[in-house]
Design an enzyme around this catalytic site. Structure first.
Site, PDB file in Angstrom:
ATOM      1  N   HIS A  54      68.039  26.627  58.005  1.00 34.04           N
ATOM      2  CA  HIS A  54      68.077  26.393  56.558  1.00 34.04           C
ATOM      3  C   HIS A  54      67.451  25.037  56.267  1.00 34.04           C
ATOM      4  O   HIS A  54      67.096  24.297  57.177  1.00 34.04           O
ATOM      5  CB  HIS A  54      69.497  26.526  56.003  1.00 34.04           C
ATOM      6  CG  HIS A  54      70.476  25.478  56.467  1.00 34.04           C
ATOM      7  ND1 HIS A  54      70.874  25.355  57.778  1.00 34.04           N
ATOM      8  CD2 HIS A  54      71.134  24.499  55.789  1.00 34.04           C
ATOM      9  CE1 HIS A  54      71.747  24.367  57.874  1.00 34.04           C
ATOM     10  NE2 HIS A  54      71.910  23.821  56.681  1.00 34.04           N
ATOM     11  N   ASP A  58      69.271  17.439  57.594  1.00 33.81           N
ATOM     12  CA  ASP A  58      69.747  17.242  58.964  1.00 33.81           C
ATOM     13  C   ASP A  58      69.393  18.430  59.871  1.00 33.81           C
ATOM     14  O   ASP A  58      69.831  18.489  61.022  1.00 33.81           O
ATOM     15  CB  ASP A  58      71.263  16.970  58.987  1.00 33.81           C
ATOM     16  CG  ASP A  58      72.082  18.119  58.443  1.00 33.81           C
ATOM     17  OD1 ASP A  58      71.721  18.675  57.393  1.00 33.81           O
ATOM     18  OD2 ASP A  58      73.103  18.484  59.073  1.00 33.81           O
ATOM     19  N   HIS A  59      68.586  19.361  59.353  1.00 32.18           N
ATOM     20  CA  HIS A  59      68.124  20.504  60.162  1.00 32.18           C
ATOM     21  C   HIS A  59      66.608  20.592  60.248  1.00 32.18           C
ATOM     22  O   HIS A  59      66.079  21.257  61.134  1.00 32.18           O
ATOM     23  CB  HIS A  59      68.707  21.819  59.608  1.00 32.18           C
ATOM     24  CG  HIS A  59      70.203  21.844  59.675  1.00 32.18           C
ATOM     25  ND1 HIS A  59      70.894  22.579  60.600  1.00 32.18           N
ATOM     26  CD2 HIS A  59      71.136  21.156  58.965  1.00 32.18           C
ATOM     27  CE1 HIS A  59      72.199  22.352  60.449  1.00 32.18           C
ATOM     28  NE2 HIS A  59      72.357  21.492  59.463  1.00 32.18           N
ATOM     29  N   ASP A 137      74.605  26.126  60.073  1.00 31.50           N
ATOM     30  CA  ASP A 137      75.860  25.714  59.432  1.00 31.50           C
ATOM     31  C   ASP A 137      76.595  26.910  58.832  1.00 31.50           C
ATOM     32  O   ASP A 137      77.289  26.779  57.832  1.00 31.50           O
ATOM     33  CB  ASP A 137      75.574  24.696  58.311  1.00 31.50           C
ATOM     34  CG  ASP A 137      75.102  23.351  58.845  1.00 31.50           C
ATOM     35  OD1 ASP A 137      75.123  23.137  60.068  1.00 31.50           O
ATOM     36  OD2 ASP A 137      74.707  22.510  58.014  1.00 31.50           O
TER      37      ASP A 137
HETATM   38 FE    FE Z   1      74.082  20.550  58.736  1.00 28.46          FE
HETATM   39 ZN    ZN Z   2      73.533  22.392  56.115  1.00 30.58          ZN
END
Ligand code: FE
Ligand code: ZN
Length: 257
Positions: A54, A58-59, A137
């Protein structure tokens, strides 16, 4: 396929998939480029794919720098993340397949945390082996992602797809949240002996600064309250007999925990 877990930021995990025979690698959700570049150097491997679950920073934070070093790498993500994942080239939906070396992953559409979230599932390569699930997540060890863009009904549907996978599947989730998740789980499912045992195990691991990811999906089914909306004791705990409402109330309690 060898899988390396690289810690990043405060509690993220980046996963590097390595095919030693072909000297190629792929990365799942590179929060940062540096740890990935360092490991690629050590392995003398060429990065051929970035698998994003996604669009959150942070990804995907490492996408552009990784592409600067490996311009031929292909960036995969969900079709509804168009415009949100840096340099995305492949737009995936439920049932699509992606190849890495001699392994093929199935794409699951798992909205809820975000409206475009996908997961990558590699079935076992031979009978008796473990499957590998990269779920970002959506499902966490002992918990699940917050609902930023989706509804409880969507998340229940998404988690139901994951729950149908074999028990012997490793769950490679993107954050080290397990201890806090299990502390919450004990407040809603305290009579569950599997959960009590898992909490003690994870407590010891965290005391020794060990990673608790990956977990096994079979353990999640037995102990993770966010896969257990049909359990009468959990339904009684939140005063509902409806699976989606049970899930929604548990998620709401966790948001306040
Ligand atoms: Fe995350
Ligand atoms: Zn996330």
């Amino acid at each position: 396929m060898q899988i390396y877990r690289l810690p990043a930021l405060s509690d993220n995990y980046i996963f590097l998939l390595h095919d030693a025979d072909r000297q190629i690698a792929a990365v799942v959700d590179p929060a940062k480029a540096e740890p990935v570049l360092k490991r690629l150097q050590e392995l003398q491997a060429e990065l051929v794919a970035i698998f994003n679950t996604h669009h959150h920073g942070d990804h995907v934070g490492g996408n552009v720098r990784l592409l600067n070093a490996f311009p031929q790498a292909i960036v995969y993500g969900g079709t509804d993340d168009r415009g949100r994942i840096p340099r995305q080239q492949v737009f995936l939906q439920e049932g699509n397949r992606v190849t890495f070396g001699d392994r093929v992953a199935e794409v699951l559409f798992v909205p809820g945390h975000t409206r475009a979230h996908i997961a990558y599932y590699f079935p076992p390569s031979k009978p008796g082996d473990l499957g590998e699930l990269f779920c970002g997540d959506t499902l966490f060890a002992g918990g699940c992602g917050r609902l930023f863009e989706g509804t409880p009904a969507q998340m229940v549907n998404s988690l139901s797809k994951i729950r149908e996978l074999p028990d012997r599947t490793r769950v490679w989730c993107a954050h080290e949240y397990t201890l806090k998740n299990l502390q919450f789980a004990l407040t809603v499912d305290q009579q569950n002996p599997d959960l009590q045992a898992r909490y003690e195990l994870v407590k010891g691991m965290r005391d020794r600064s060990e990673a608790t990811v990956p977990s096994l999906l079979g353990d999640e089914k037995r102990t993770n309250p966010f896969l257990r909306w049909e359990q009468p004791n959990l339904q009684a705990r939140v005063k509902s007999q409806d699976p989606v409402q049970t899930f929604a109330r548990l998620r709401g309690m966790k948001d306040q925990f």
